[in-house]
Design a protein around this motif. Structure first.
Motif, PDB file in Angstrom:
ATOM      1  N   GLY A 115     -91.943  18.629  60.852  1.00 28.76           N
ATOM      2  CA  GLY A 115     -90.885  17.629  60.907  1.00 28.76           C
ATOM      3  C   GLY A 115     -90.948  16.990  62.287  1.00 28.76           C
ATOM      4  N   GLY A 116     -90.029  16.075  62.538  1.00 29.19           N
ATOM      5  CA  GLY A 116     -90.104  15.334  63.803  1.00 29.19           C
ATOM      6  C   GLY A 116     -89.128  15.832  64.847  1.00 29.19           C
ATOM      7  N   ALA A 117     -89.522  15.659  66.104  1.00 34.88           N
ATOM      8  CA  ALA A 117     -88.625  15.954  67.236  1.00 34.88           C
ATOM      9  C   ALA A 117     -88.969  14.995  68.364  1.00 34.88           C
ATOM     10  N   LYS A 118     -88.170  14.932  69.353  1.00 34.13           N
ATOM     11  CA  LYS A 118     -88.505  14.168  70.560  1.00 34.13           C
ATOM     12  C   LYS A 118     -87.629  14.660  71.693  1.00 34.13           C
ATOM     13  N   GLY A 119     -88.161  14.552  72.900  1.00 33.52           N
ATOM     14  CA  GLY A 119     -87.383  14.932  74.076  1.00 33.52           C
ATOM     15  C   GLY A 119     -87.401  13.808  75.091  1.00 33.52           C
ATOM     16  N   GLY A 120     -86.475  13.879  75.999  1.00 30.83           N
ATOM     17  CA  GLY A 120     -86.451  12.863  77.046  1.00 30.83           C
ATOM     18  C   GLY A 120     -85.687  13.357  78.253  1.00 30.83           C
ATOM     19  N   ILE A 121     -86.082  12.870  79.406  1.00 26.90           N
ATOM     20  CA  ILE A 121     -85.319  13.140  80.632  1.00 26.90           C
ATOM     21  C   ILE A 121     -85.125  11.803  81.344  1.00 26.90           C
ATOM     22  N   ILE A 122     -83.890  11.524  81.729  1.00 22.26           N
ATOM     23  CA  ILE A 122     -83.638  10.293  82.478  1.00 22.26           C
ATOM     24  C   ILE A 122     -84.079  10.534  83.921  1.00 22.26           C
TER      25      ILE A 122
END
Ligand SMILES: NC(=O)C1=CN([C@@H]2O[C@H](COP(=O)(O)OP(=O)(O)OC[C@H]3O[C@@H](n4cnc5c(N)ncnc54)[C@H](O)[C@@H]3O)[C@@H](O)[C@H]2O)C=CC1
Ligand SMILES: O=C(O)CCC(=O)C(=O)O
Length: 428
Positions: A115-122
């Motif tokens: 399945g899908g996931a995503k991460g991010g950091i500002i």
């Protein structure tokens, strides 16, 4: 070393900040075409899990800065979730949710057991030293460690993250878990269990897609005029391959501006002179804006940077035959309608840029087996998967009389919905 000289200019092409709405509206359209009940849409419109974290990082000046990070897991009915981590000053919670949804669809289109996931950091990695980036990367893993893992959720690189950042994250994870688990993360250096061909995988996947489209449109790649926005991992390798194949790369763009030459740019020179963040335009006095770049006449336009750059404000001024979405979400829904009406073919992101996650999957398989493939094996399998996925989307578009974006959503949704039904999560 801090890179203050590369201050980010205010963006010239303002992206529409509504990636999640874009995702949801297109999803709804595809669910209706498939005659699925409303609950399928209700279930898939948001991630199943979303974590927002605060990451305290000791900066080189001795002070502590708190960074905001995210991890969205869209749907794990078909397997563990998978998707990159973005380090970017403009990344938002909603964008990460949309990106996770697109990852689920991408894995559906390419028939991967994820399945899908995503991460991010500002954050703005261009203004951080390597030591600060290392502490931030390790801090992120500590903050999300309960949620991720080789059979739960497997991160990878995305914008402004690379194999070194994956290496720090892997090391931190191994430290927390107290065993070696290379399958926790993909896009790692080859020495740490990375796959041959992962670094070039996304651009090669875009290239195979482009070659197939050229065949269908009876376009000779040689002398075809191509413009690429983005000169980082995806855009730079793509420019290199196209240049080597004789295409005329007449424009490239980066965050600070763009370069254009109707006779074709000297790509080897630009590759040698770009910095590690994919910036080269600041070395030239005659750089143009990204807005101007996108509106230059060409045969194939390839946005390979950020989302929302082809939108309702410029779609009627785009002058190409084909748009290939190498970035995630570069064309808004409104823009797509305009481009459709103008007969411009748009090859969707969840198909065109899927080479990255395909080879990430190969990397994970190799880690699980402890047996490593040659570059030729990786490349042959990548090409096969890209071509099969393209044919499926192309035929679905014909079958339903829809554009390739909707067709890709239709392809992407079906396995997710079916797996969710079989698990008893959805009753229909
Ligand atoms: N790296 C990968 O394997 C994959 C990347 N993608 C997508 O491809 C796109 C590019 O990713 P990468 O090449 O990995 O990133 P990167 O960090 O290596 O390069 C990004 C490029 O975009 C430019 N850029 C950044 N902000 C910009 C702005 N506001 N306007 C114009 N240009 C801007 C940068 O200057 C740089 O040239 C992203 O949308 C990413 O999500 C999709 C699938 C896989
Ligand atoms: O390689 C991966 O697992 C994910 C790549 C990614 O983030 C993407 O396809 O947008």
């Amino acid at each position: 070393m801090a890179i203050d000289s590369l201050d980010v200019k205010k963006k010239e092409v303002l992206p529409e900040d509504n990636a999640l709405i874009e995702f949801q509206e297109t999803l709804k359209e595809a669910v209706e075409i498939l005659h699925y009940p409303e609950q399928v849409y209700e279930f898939l419109r948001k991630p199943m899990r979303f974590l927002e974290v605060s990451i305290p990082v000791r900066m080189d000046n001795g002070q502590t800065q708190i960074f905001q990070g995210f991890r969205a897991q869209h749907n794990d009915a078909t397997g563990p979730t998978k998707g990159g981590i973005r380090f970017h000053p403009d990344v938002t919670a909603d964008e990460v949710k949309a990106l996770a949804g697109w990852m689920s669809l991408k894995c559906g289109v390419t028939d991967l057991p994820y399945g899908g996931a995503k991460g991010g950091i500002i954050c703005d990695p261009r203004k951080m030293s390597q030591d600060e980036l290392e502490r931030l990367s390790r801090g992120y893993v500590r903050a999300v460690s309960q949620l991720v893992g080789p059979t739960k959720d497997i991160p990878a690189p995305d914008m402004y993250t690379n194999s070194q950042i994956m290496a720090w994250m892997l090391d931190e994870y191994d430290h927390i878990r107290e065993f070696d688990s290379p399958g926790f993360i993909t896009g790692k250096p080859i020495t740490l269990g990375g796959s041959k061909g992962r670094e070039t995988a996304t651009s090669k996947g875009v290239l195979y897609t482009l070659q197939r489209v050229c065949e269908l449109r009876k376009l000779e790649l040689k002398d075809t005029r191509v413009i690429i926005q983005g000169f980082g991992n995806v855009g730079s390798y793509l420019a290199k391959y196209l240049y080597e194949l004789g295409a005329k790369v007449i424009g490239i763009g980066d965050v600070l501006g763009a370069l254009y030459d109707e006779n074709g740019l000297d790509i080897p020179y630009l590759l040698e002179n770009r910095d590690s963040f994919g910036i080269v335009s600041n070395r030239f006095d005659d750089a143009i804006s990204n807005q101007e770049l996108l509106e230059k006449e060409c045969d194939i336009l390839i946005p390979a940077a950020i989302s929302g750059v082809i939108n309702q404000h410029n779609a009627d001024r785009i002058k190409c035959q084909i748009v290939i979405e190498a970035a995630n979400g570069p064309t808004t829904k409104d823009a797509l309608t305009i481009l459709d009406e103008r007969g411009i073919l748009v090859v969707p992101d969840i198909l065109a840029n899927s080479g990255g996650v395909i080879v990430s999957y190969f990397e994970w398989c190799q880690n699980n087996q402890g047996f490593y493939w040659t570059e030729t094996e990786v490349d042959t399998r990548l090409k096969e998967k890209m071509n099969t996925s393209f044919e499926n989307v192309y035929h679905t578009a014909k079958k339903y009389g829809v554009n390739m974006k909707i067709a890709a959503y239709i392809e992407g949704i079906q396995k997710l919905a079916e797996a969710s039904r079989l698990r008893g999560w959805l009753k229909y």
